[in-house]
Design an enzyme around this catalytic site. Structure first.
Site, PDB file in Angstrom:
ATOM      1  N   SER A   1      32.437  27.691  41.042  1.00 59.20           N
ATOM      2  CA  SER A   1      33.622  27.291  40.231  1.00 59.20           C
ATOM      3  C   SER A   1      34.770  27.959  40.488  1.00 59.20           C
ATOM      4  O   SER A   1      36.186  27.681  40.049  1.00 59.20           O
ATOM      5  CB  SER A   1      33.275  27.548  38.864  1.00 59.20           C
ATOM      6  OG  SER A   1      33.015  29.072  38.604  1.00 59.20           O
TER       7      SER A   1
ATOM      8  N   HIS B   1      35.819  33.991  36.039  1.00 55.14           N
ATOM      9  CA  HIS B   1      36.942  32.911  36.130  1.00 55.14           C
ATOM     10  C   HIS B   1      38.236  33.868  35.881  1.00 55.14           C
ATOM     11  O   HIS B   1      38.496  34.767  35.874  1.00 55.14           O
ATOM     12  CB  HIS B   1      36.660  32.180  35.055  1.00 55.14           C
ATOM     13  CG  HIS B   1      35.643  31.039  35.466  1.00 55.14           C
ATOM     14  ND1 HIS B   1      35.220  30.166  34.443  1.00 55.14           N
ATOM     15  CD2 HIS B   1      34.930  30.634  36.678  1.00 55.14           C
ATOM     16  CE1 HIS B   1      34.195  29.321  34.842  1.00 55.14           C
ATOM     17  NE2 HIS B   1      34.334  29.666  36.177  1.00 55.14           N
TER      18      HIS B   1
ATOM     19  N   ASP C   1      37.712  26.997  29.687  1.00 52.49           N
ATOM     20  CA  ASP C   1      36.220  27.412  29.474  1.00 52.49           C
ATOM     21  C   ASP C   1      35.736  27.370  28.120  1.00 52.49           C
ATOM     22  O   ASP C   1      34.672  27.843  27.685  1.00 52.49           O
ATOM     23  CB  ASP C   1      36.010  28.773  30.115  1.00 52.49           C
ATOM     24  CG  ASP C   1      36.079  29.012  31.793  1.00 52.49           C
ATOM     25  OD1 ASP C   1      35.876  27.953  32.429  1.00 52.49           O
ATOM     26  OD2 ASP C   1      36.289  30.007  32.008  1.00 52.49           O
TER      27      ASP C   1
END
Length: 180
Positions: free
Chosen positions: A57, A96, A123
């Protein structure tokens, strides 16, 4: 006789004093590793100073198997920083980028919205039900450095536990049969 026969003979010839010495040596190695980990926790200000990227990701910046080094300070998180966070109800931390930061003027608290660089959406779908922002207690640390691909060892051992058990058994056998 072969390697296996020699190993069995070596184990049979171990004396109690030698076995205790090897057990104490092994205990000292494990204790030293724990002390080093705790010292890293104190220096970096985070409960997990090192994490492994487990998904794609964050590509192309970080690839699966990269090891990230974390640091946490009292300064607020800023948009653009790579953060590692825990979500309520999940055991595995997520790596992230902070894309939006909302700082409350009256309290100074910071709310953070994150997104993986390789993901199309933010998210919010990963957060707990009804949660739209991450708070300070969710964030484990900021990424301050990385080692590419070194974390694959961890990924392989967690995805294929038999490899982990073989490695632990081989290391244990090595410790028991060493004569030094």
């Amino acid at each position: 006789m072969g390697w296996i026969g020699e190993t069995v003979d070596s184990i049979k010839s171990i004396k109690i004093r030698q076995l205790l010495t090897q057990a104490i040596t092994l205990g000292m190695i494990v204790t030293s590793a724990l002390i080093i980990w705790k010292c890293l926790m104190c220096v970096t200000g985070t409960e997990s100073p090192v994490v492994v990227v487990l998904s794609g990701s964050m590509e192309p910046g970080f690839k699966r198997g990269d090891i990230l080094f974390l640091h946490m300070t009292k300064e607020p998180i800023r948009a653009g920083e790579i953060v590692v966070f825990n979500v309520d109800g999940r055991d595995i931390p997520i790596v992230h980028r902070a894309i939006k930061v909302h700082e409350r003027e009256n309290t100074g608290h910071v709310d953070v919205l994150t997104k993986g660089d390789n993901n199309d959406v933010d998210d919010i779908g990963l957060y707990a039900d009804g949660q739209f922002w991450l708070h300070r207690h969710h964030i484990m640390g900021r990424a301050v450095g990385f080692l590419p691909y070194v974390g694959w060892v961890t990924i392989i051992m967690s995805e294929k536990p038999i490899i982990k058990y073989i490695l632990i058994g081989a290391l244990g056998l090595l410790v028991i049969t060493s004569k030094d």
